[in-house]
Design a protein around this motif. Structure first.
Motif, PDB file in Angstrom:
ATOM      1  N   TRP A 271     -46.618   7.362 -15.200  1.00  0.00           N
ATOM      2  CA  TRP A 271     -47.489   8.214 -14.388  1.00  0.00           C
ATOM      3  C   TRP A 271     -48.597   8.793 -15.259  1.00  0.00           C
ATOM      4  N   VAL A 272     -49.842   8.829 -14.714  1.00  0.00           N
ATOM      5  CA  VAL A 272     -50.995   9.363 -15.446  1.00  0.00           C
ATOM      6  C   VAL A 272     -51.876  10.138 -14.473  1.00  0.00           C
ATOM      7  N   SER A 273     -52.402  11.313 -14.922  1.00  0.00           N
ATOM      8  CA  SER A 273     -53.356  12.090 -14.135  1.00  0.00           C
ATOM      9  C   SER A 273     -54.751  11.888 -14.700  1.00  0.00           C
ATOM     10  N   SER A 274     -55.726  11.782 -13.808  1.00  0.00           N
ATOM     11  CA  SER A 274     -57.110  11.603 -14.263  1.00  0.00           C
ATOM     12  C   SER A 274     -57.672  12.895 -14.847  1.00  0.00           C
ATOM     13  N   ASP A 275     -57.100  14.043 -14.508  1.00  0.00           N
ATOM     14  CA  ASP A 275     -57.571  15.333 -15.022  1.00  0.00           C
ATOM     15  C   ASP A 275     -56.401  16.307 -15.055  1.00  0.00           C
ATOM     16  N   ALA A 276     -55.786  16.422 -16.237  1.00  0.00           N
ATOM     17  CA  ALA A 276     -54.615  17.284 -16.382  1.00  0.00           C
ATOM     18  C   ALA A 276     -54.979  18.765 -16.288  1.00  0.00           C
ATOM     19  N   LYS A 277     -56.282  19.097 -16.328  1.00  0.00           N
ATOM     20  CA  LYS A 277     -56.681  20.489 -16.152  1.00  0.00           C
ATOM     21  C   LYS A 277     -56.571  20.908 -14.685  1.00  0.00           C
ATOM     22  N   ILE A 278     -56.552  19.923 -13.794  1.00  0.00           N
ATOM     23  CA  ILE A 278     -56.423  20.193 -12.359  1.00  0.00           C
ATOM     24  C   ILE A 278     -55.001  19.893 -11.878  1.00  0.00           C
ATOM     25  N   VAL A 279     -54.497  18.694 -12.208  1.00  0.00           N
ATOM     26  CA  VAL A 279     -53.153  18.275 -11.799  1.00  0.00           C
ATOM     27  C   VAL A 279     -52.451  17.656 -12.990  1.00  0.00           C
ATOM     28  N   THR A 280     -51.240  18.107 -13.279  1.00  0.00           N
ATOM     29  CA  THR A 280     -50.405  17.447 -14.286  1.00  0.00           C
ATOM     30  C   THR A 280     -49.344  16.624 -13.574  1.00  0.00           C
TER      31      THR A 280
END
Length: 485
Positions: A371-380
Motif C-alpha cells: 500500500w502507498v499514499s500519494s501524499d502522506a501529509k493528507i492520508v497515511t
C-alpha cells in the motif's frame, strides 16, 4: 507419469513438459500451473523428454546446465540426456533462478527371446519402466548379424536366414537386448497373411501404428475410410471414431487389417473464475486413460478481448466478462466457461474526517499487497491497508498487487465533526444568562481558562477571541437590546 516435486525459486515459471513420439501413441504432455511450478523440482522420466521453462527476471536470460550429460538447456528448453541430476540456471545480470532437474528413465523389451521363421517379421516393443508403454522411436536399433536378422527403426524384425542374432535397442544410458532365433520355415509361406495385429485398436486421436507385409515389390496402402484412419507406407494414424479397413496390395497379393478407433476427451474444468492479468491451466483429458493430452487439441476463445488461450491450454484473463474456451481434437470437443473479474478496492466511504481511520480491502484477489499514499501529509496508509486522515485535502491510495497490477482509490479528508454549541452560552449550560457574562469577564481577567468550545461560544462578535465587547453584547442580548448575535 511425469512427476514434479518442490522447486525453490524466487520467480514465476510456467512449465510445459513434452516428449518424442513412439510406436503406438504420442507421449502426453504433463502440464502444471504457474503457481505449482514455482515450488517444484522438474523430474524427467523419458530419454529426450523436454520441458519448456518460462522465467521472467526483467531482461534477456542466459541459460546454463550444471551437467550437460544429464540435461541440456537452450532458450529455456530442457532436454533429458542421461540419468542423474543437474541444476538449470537462468541468469540475468546479477539475478538468477535455479531449477533442480532429476532425470530417471529405464527401458526393457517386451520379449527377451524370440523365435522367428525365415521370411517373416515380428515386432519388438521398447517399453518404458515408468509408463509400461512402447517408445520404439526413441531407440537406436541394431542387429548383431544382419545376414540372420535385420531390424528397422520401428523395432520390426525380419528373419533372413537360420541362425541366432542379438537385437539391441539403445536410448541414452539404456541398452536392452533380445536374442533372436531364426528357423527355416517348415511350411509354404502364406504371403496373403498380414503381420499381426489382425485387428488394430486405437484409443487416442492421432495415435499411430506401423504395419508391415512380407511382399516382394511395391506395396500400395489404402484406407476404406480416411475420416477414421489414414495410412502412408504402412503407418496408420487414427483420425476419427469408427472403423476402417487398411489394405496392402502388391500385384495379385492383398492383406487387410481392421482398424477400430474409439477416443473421447473432456475438460476437467467446465466453469472457472479468473482474475484479470492472471493465468490458469486447463486440462484436456482422455476418457480412456484419464491422462492429459493438451498438445492434441486445437484451442479457441469465443472472445479474446476477455480471455486468451495458447496452444498448451493456458488461459489468460484480459478484461472483465465471460467467454468460452473450446478444445477440439478430431471428433471430440469440450467447453469451459471462463468469467474474468478484476481486483477492486472496497471502501465504505471516499471521505474521511481528520483524525479518523478506515480499513481498506480488495475483492477478487488473495495475493500480497503493498500500500502507498500519494501524499502522506493528507492520508497515511499502513501495511494492512488502514488509512488515516491527517489534514483536509485529497490524496490517492494505491494497492500494488503481486501480479504486477495496480489499483487505486481517491480519498478526501474532511474537517473533523464539531460538537454543537449555543452562541453566547459561555459556560455551556444550555442557556444564555448573567453567568455567561461573568464567565467571559473571568476569562478576560485571567481568572478562568476557557475550553476551545467555550471560546467559540463566547466569541459572539467573531473577532477570533473572547473580549469585553463579547461580554457587553451578551449582556445586551440578556436585557433584550440585541435580538441575535
Amino acid at each position: 507419469m511425469y512427476l514434479c516435486k518442490r522447486i525453490c525459486a524466487s520467480v514465476l515459471a510456467v512449465l510445459l513438459i513434452s516428449s518424442g513420439s513412439y510406436l503406438y501413441q504420442d507421449v502426453p504432455d504433463f502440464i502444471v500451473s504457474a503457481e505449482e511450478t514455482a515450488q517444484q523440482i522438474l523430474e524427467l522420466t523419458e530419454y529426450t523428454q523436454t520441458a519448456t521453462l518460462g522465467i521472467d527476471l526483467g531482461g534477456e536470460l542466459t541459460w546454463l546446465s550444471s551437467d550437460t550429460s544429464v540435461a541440456t538447456v537452450e532458450n529455456g528448453l530442457v532436454t533429458a540426456v542421461g540419468n542423474g541430476s543437474a541444476m538449470i540456471y537462468a541468469v540475468c545480470g546479477d539475478r538468477r533462478a535455479e531449477i533442480p532437474v532429476v532425470v530417471e528413465y529405464d527401458y526393457y523389451f517386451d520379449k527377451t527371446e524370440l523365435t522367428v521363421e525365415t521370411g517373416t517379421q515380428k515386432q519388438l516393443s521398447f517399453c518404458s519402466v515408468h509408463t509400461k508403454e512402447a517408445y520404439n522411436k526413441l531407440a537406436v536399433w541394431k542387429s548383431s548379424d544382419e545376414s540372420i536378422a535385420t531390424v528397422d527403426e520401428n523395432g520390426i524384425i525380419t528373419a533372413i536366414s537360420a541362425g541366432t542374432a542379438e537385437i539391441t535397442a539403445t536410448a541414452g544410458d539404456v541398452t536392452v537386448t533380445c536374442v533372436i532365433t531364426c528357423e527355416e520355415s517348415q511350411k509354404e509361406t502364406d504371403t496373403s497373411e498380414e503381420v499381426k495385429p489382425e485387428v488394430l485398436k486405437f484409443t487416442e486421436y492421432t495415435e499411430t501404428a506401423q504395419l508391415g507385409v512380407n511382399y516382394e515389390g511395391d506395396v500400395v496402402w489404402t484406407s476404406s475410410n480416411p475420416d477414421v484412419a489414414t495410412v502412408k507406407d504402412g503407418l496408420v494414424t487414427a483420425v476419427g471414431n469408427g472403423s476402417a479397413v487398411i489394405t496392402a496390395v502388391c500385384g495379385d497379393k492383398k492383406a487387410e487389417t481392421l482398424v477400430e478407433v474409439e477416443y473421447g476427451y473432456y475438460l476437467k474444468q467446465t466453469e472457472i473464475s479468473l482474475i484479470s492479468g492472471t493465468q490458469n491451466q486447463l486440462a484436456f483429458t482422455s476418457a480412456n486413460n484419464q491422462k492429459v493430452y493438451n498438445q492434441l487439441a486445437v484451442w479457441t476463445s469465443s472472445d479474446e478481448s476477455i480471455v486468451k488461450v495458447d496452444e498448451a491450454g493456458i488461459i489468460t484473463g484480459i478484461s472483465e466478462g465471460t467467454a468460452q474456451i473450446t478444445a477440439t481434437a478430431g471428433d471430440a470437443s469440450s467447453v469451459c466457461t471462463v468469467t474474468v473479474v478484476s481486483p477492486e478496492i472496497l471502501v465504505k466511504s471516499t471521505e474521511l474526517p481528520e483524525g479518523t481511520s478506515m480499513e481498506l480491502s480488495i475483492s477478487n484477489y488473495d495475493g500480497s499487497v503493498s500500500w502507498v499514499s500519494s501524499d502522506a501529509k493528507i492520508v497515511t496508509v499502513s501495511e494492512n491497508g488502514t488509512i488515516t486522515g491527517v489534514k483536509t485535502g485529497t490524496a490517492t491510495v494505491y494497492a500494488m498487487l503481486e501480479n504486477g497490477k495496480t489499483i487505486s482509490v481517491n480519498v478526501t479528508v474532511i474537517p473533523a465533526e464539531e460538537e454543537a454549541f449555543l452562541l453566547g452560552d459561555a459556560n455551556l449550560d444550555g442557556g444564555i444568562d448573567i453567568l455567561d457574562v461573568i464567565t467571559v469577564n473571568k476569562a478576560i481577567l485571567g481568572k478562568e481558562e476557557l475550553t476551545a468550545l467555550q471560546a467559540k461560544a463566547s466569541d459572539v462578535n467573531f473577532s477570533g477571541v473572547p473580549d469585553s465587547s463579547d461580554a457587553l453584547m451578551i449582556m445586551k442580548y440578556i436585557v433584550g437590546l440585541v435580538k441575535e448575535f
